[in-house]
Design a protein around this motif. Sequence first.
Motif, short mmCIF file in Angstrom:
data_model
loop_
_atom_site.label_atom_id
_atom_site.label_comp_id
_atom_site.label_asym_id
_atom_site.label_seq_id
_atom_site.Cartn_x
_atom_site.Cartn_y
_atom_site.Cartn_z
N LYS A 1 -26.82 -14.46 -20.82
CA LYS A 1 -27.50 -15.37 -20.22
C LYS A 1 -27.78 -16.31 -21.37
N PHE A 2 -27.77 -17.81 -20.93
CA PHE A 2 -27.79 -18.65 -21.78
C PHE A 2 -28.77 -19.97 -21.28
N LYS A 3 -29.49 -20.47 -22.25
CA LYS A 3 -30.18 -21.86 -21.68
C LYS A 3 -29.50 -22.87 -22.08
N THR A 4 -29.29 -23.59 -21.05
CA THR A 4 -28.45 -24.99 -21.20
C THR A 4 -29.11 -26.19 -20.87
N ASN A 5 -28.40 -27.27 -21.14
CA ASN A 5 -28.91 -28.65 -20.81
C ASN A 5 -28.23 -29.06 -19.76
N ILE A 6 -27.15 -28.15 -18.75
CA ILE A 6 -26.88 -28.57 -17.60
C ILE A 6 -27.62 -29.18 -16.58
N ALA A 7 -27.92 -30.28 -16.33
CA ALA A 7 -28.99 -30.62 -15.47
C ALA A 7 -28.92 -30.79 -13.94
N CYS A 8 -27.75 -31.23 -13.35
CA CYS A 8 -27.40 -31.47 -12.38
C CYS A 8 -26.12 -31.23 -11.75
N GLY A 9 -25.62 -31.65 -10.73
CA GLY A 9 -24.47 -31.42 -9.98
C GLY A 9 -23.23 -31.83 -10.75
N ASN A 10 -23.35 -33.26 -11.13
CA ASN A 10 -22.33 -33.77 -11.92
C ASN A 10 -22.14 -33.26 -13.31
N CYS A 11 -23.30 -32.70 -13.88
CA CYS A 11 -22.92 -31.99 -15.10
C CYS A 11 -22.27 -30.85 -14.79
N LEU A 12 -22.46 -30.00 -13.81
CA LEU A 12 -21.86 -28.97 -13.49
C LEU A 12 -20.34 -28.99 -13.22
N ALA A 13 -20.29 -30.15 -12.71
CA ALA A 13 -18.67 -30.53 -12.32
C ALA A 13 -17.96 -30.70 -13.69
N LYS A 14 -18.64 -31.33 -14.79
CA LYS A 14 -17.94 -31.42 -15.86
C LYS A 14 -17.61 -30.21 -16.79
N VAL A 15 -18.47 -29.20 -16.57
CA VAL A 15 -18.33 -27.87 -17.53
C VAL A 15 -17.46 -26.68 -16.69
N THR A 16 -17.40 -27.09 -15.39
CA THR A 16 -16.78 -26.02 -14.32
C THR A 16 -15.12 -25.69 -14.65
N PRO A 17 -14.48 -26.83 -14.99
CA PRO A 17 -13.17 -26.45 -15.35
C PRO A 17 -12.81 -25.73 -16.51
N LEU A 18 -13.70 -25.98 -17.39
CA LEU A 18 -13.74 -25.36 -18.91
C LEU A 18 -14.16 -23.77 -18.67
N LEU A 19 -15.23 -23.70 -17.97
CA LEU A 19 -15.64 -22.20 -17.80
C LEU A 19 -14.53 -21.43 -16.89
N ASP A 20 -14.10 -22.16 -15.95
CA ASP A 20 -13.11 -21.57 -15.12
C ASP A 20 -11.79 -21.05 -15.78
N ALA A 21 -11.43 -21.98 -16.62
CA ALA A 21 -10.07 -21.67 -17.30
C ALA A 21 -10.32 -20.70 -18.50
N GLU A 22 -11.25 -20.29 -18.70
CA GLU A 22 -11.80 -19.38 -19.96
C GLU A 22 -11.28 -17.90 -19.37
N PRO A 23 -10.18 -17.54 -19.94
CA PRO A 23 -9.62 -16.11 -19.41
C PRO A 23 -10.72 -14.76 -19.61
N LYS A 24 -11.55 -14.93 -20.41
CA LYS A 24 -12.25 -13.87 -20.92
C LYS A 24 -13.51 -13.99 -20.00
#
Length: 69
Positions: A5-28
């Motif tokens: 678990k991590f504390k983040t500064n991902i504050a809204c749906g637009n923020c989530l949309a920016k990080v989603t492709p990177l987290l989804d692409a991480e094979p681990k």
Amino acid sequence: MKTQKFKTNIACGNCLAKVTPLLDAEPKINSWSVDLQSEDRILTVESEEITADEVFKTVLKAGFIAKPA
């Protein structure tokens, strides 16, 4: 399966949309989620292999911070 678990500064749906492709692409990463209702915007990552530093670097690529909660 290890849960981190991590504390983040991902504050809204637009923020989530920016990080989603990177987290989804991480094979681990098996699965992940961000609790936008939490004051600390907790990112939960399920994985056998990924380190906290790797999660930090992946989230940082999208312009956000992820610190171990």
